[in-house]
Design an enzyme around this catalytic site. Structure first.
Site, PDB file in Angstrom:
ATOM      1  N   ASP A   1       2.203   4.668 -14.091  1.00 31.62           N
ATOM      2  CA  ASP A   1       1.698   5.548 -13.048  1.00 31.62           C
ATOM      3  C   ASP A   1       2.875   5.798 -12.117  1.00 31.62           C
ATOM      4  O   ASP A   1       3.277   4.914 -11.360  1.00 31.62           O
ATOM      5  CB  ASP A   1       0.547   4.868 -12.298  1.00 31.62           C
TER       6      ASP A   1
ATOM      7  N   LYS B   1       2.287  14.380  -4.562  1.00 34.85           N
ATOM      8  CA  LYS B   1       3.276  13.672  -3.764  1.00 34.85           C
ATOM      9  C   LYS B   1       4.659  14.270  -3.994  1.00 34.85           C
ATOM     10  O   LYS B   1       5.277  14.792  -3.074  1.00 34.85           O
ATOM     11  CB  LYS B   1       3.241  12.187  -4.079  1.00 34.85           C
TER      12      LYS B   1
ATOM     13  N   TRP C   1      -3.325   0.591  -6.082  1.00 32.29           N
ATOM     14  CA  TRP C   1      -3.554   1.549  -7.164  1.00 32.29           C
ATOM     15  C   TRP C   1      -3.461   0.868  -8.521  1.00 32.29           C
ATOM     16  O   TRP C   1      -4.235   1.191  -9.439  1.00 32.29           O
ATOM     17  CB  TRP C   1      -2.587   2.725  -7.056  1.00 32.29           C
TER      18      TRP C   1
END
Lengths: 366, 366
Positions: B178, B202, B108
């Protein structure tokens, strides 16, 4: 706390997010803790799971079936609403040196134009702004640019209560439409368009999902310099699963499409919507106590806008209608007056209830 | 069809969308047809209604309370997930002629870097790619650029199962994170960051909502040439209501924050998460039958990744664990192996069930 039921519900004339079909909400409620046979809520399953892929592909297939979407078009489920499309459309479709035609028929069209101007050259192909957006321009009033990258229209103007009743003839130029507030209200000839987009929260489902139907050849205009999330081609190549989509929103949209099909599809919707709107406009025109704000030939079947003689009377109308269980009738703050949004899922008995209320209100205050 | 209940639910180790607290789902189920006293589903109410504004502001207040967010930070609820943030961060914060530092700790982070490079100059301040992202670089390994526009890190690497255990010292340069897969797993010193973003699916709620916490002075970097939907300043000025947000997603996120507070907030979460992860890592380390893929000092408390001796054994593990009601343990397709995602809402008894299963599996196949 007891579970809320259908009997506690009121009539919801909101412009969006808006009323959803009761059977859709009931099915979602039944399954909310665990999808049958899955053991997890639809909100908890992976977007890469077979279960979710089935939900997504069934929703897409139902959309294709409802609107007879030709095979040469992709059906995408994105995020960010029509507002993000205002930027994505020109970023993808408006190449360097090209120009796009925009028709300015309302507040949302105006916003689309503002965003497009940040990207490239925009020609104002027509506007009814000087007439307070009270009508859709006639085809002969449009100044279309030969060889334009696309022509952009707003099929229904949610705030002003106007709607295109016939699509403009644009020759070989792709027609791009913001159809957020009237998509699937009636049969739709997708082949007339290069791209159609719609925020889901009026006629398709809950907020947070954006439907995009795009002709495949236009995807070639999307270049790799675009932010990947703004690139139609990437979303198309990944079947709307490049990143994690709004899974619950897509699930509810899918249930709504299933409901639409069960009701007889878009031809059936068109009949009901014509009937619902006709009842309201007839009441508006009956005595002159109410005054429709849209020119009769441009009246929307989705958002019925009207005014009363004074703002005091309008305030009273909002107050008394709300008390009577008719919610959301206050017009958009930018234009005032009243607005009854009567999308596909809005039940006809709600329209009847409003007509009754309007008569009674006129009797008391007329 | 009967309403699904808690007893039909299984253990869900999905990496996201992921398990939600059962009381959250139960409350949403009770209210799904009509919010008490409102008469409409939360999916049907206007985002401009008092009811929704209360839902949104309560969610924001709970976030502020949970993380002790200083007054000089704005809390935004956007759409598009972390993937859209990969572009929004540089578009807003990386001015012309400036450079940003990125630390590459996983798949990511790599995607964030790719998007930032489309916008401006990116310095790779550190990377563990050559070691298959099996650890977080030590602070002394980082090459930070004096005067950088910001330093970007990925606090938890969902796919590789690694996590920053201490934040890097970046001086006066804004730290951008992030935090999609570990936000609120433990107390968080927001004042260490310039901007934190997280896809909700999440640790916060369902997919389709993105949380952004941004220091107000950084909003001055957002210029009017940006697409309006990509402009943090516009979203901040409009309290996340510039356009129609994902109203249902925000509602569920709000219920999840309420649940977090009822559990004792972030300190309580940290204790439970430490305990849950410790149980799994202890089992992984017990005999050598299982092999953790992350270096011990970088092990994630959220995503526990491990392998078995052969791919055949791994396939069998996935098959048998799924049959035993332990779902979603297959690792990300890009790295293989197994991954147990045990976010805040994942119940400790699910971890115990997995440990029992691992012992039994080793007994049978070891």
């Amino acid at each position: 706390m007891p579970t809320t039921s259908a009997t506690t519900r009121i009539h919801n004339f909101s412009a969006g997010p808006a009323v959803l079909p009761l059977p859709v909400l009931e099915e979602a409620q039944r399954e909310l803790l665990a999808l049958p046979g899955v053991g997890m809520s639809v909100m908890e399953i992976s977007h890469r799971s077979k279960t979710f892929e089935d939900i997504l592909s069934r929703a897409v297939e139902d959309i294709r079936a409802l609107a007879h979407v030709p095979d040469s078009y992709k059906v995408l489920m994105l995020q960010g609403g029509a507002s993000l499309q205002f930027s994505m459309v020109p970023m993808n479709l408006l190449g360097p040196g090209a120009a796009a035609d925009y028709v300015d028929t309302g507040s949302w069209a105006d916003k689309a134009i503002k965003e497009a101007r940040k990207v490239g050259t925009v020609n104002l192909a027509g506007s009814t702004k000087a007439e307070k957006y009270s009508r859709i321009p006639a085809e002969r009033e449009l100044t279309l640019t030969p060889g334009a990258a696309y022509v952009h229209i707003t099929t229904n103007n949610t705030i002003e209560g106007t709607q295109w009743t016939a699509l403009p003839e644009v020759g070989g130029v792709p027609l791009v439409a913001d159809a957020s507030s009237d998509i699937f209200h009636a049969p739709l000839d997708v082949s007339r368009f290069g791209l159609i987009y719609a925020g889901a929260q009026k006629n398709l489902g809950p907020s947070g999902v954006t439907l995009v139907i795009v002709r495949e050849d236009l995807l070639a205009r999307s270049t790799d310099v675009l932010p990947v999330m703004m690139n139609y081609r990437v979303h198309a190549e990944n079947n709307s699963l490049y990143n994690t989509p709004n899974t619950f929103g897509i699930y509810i949209l899918g249930l709504t499409m299933k409901w639409l099909r069960s009701q007889g599809g878009l031809p059936a919707m068109a009949r009901v919507n014509q009937r619902k709107a006709a009842k309201l406009y007839a009441e508006i025109d009956r005595t002159g106590f109410y005054r429709g704000t849209a020119q009769p030939e441009s009246r929307s079947l989705m958002n019925v806008t009207f005014r009363l003689a004074t703002e005091e009377l309008e305030k009273l109308f909002v107050k008394e209608s709300t008390a009577a269980g008719l919610d959301g009738l206050k017009g958009h703050r930018s234009v005032g007056g009243m607005r009854a949004s009567i999308y596909n899922a809005f039940p006809e008995e709600g329209v009847d209830a409003l007509v009754d209320f309007m008569r009674e209100f006129e009797r008391k205050h007329g």
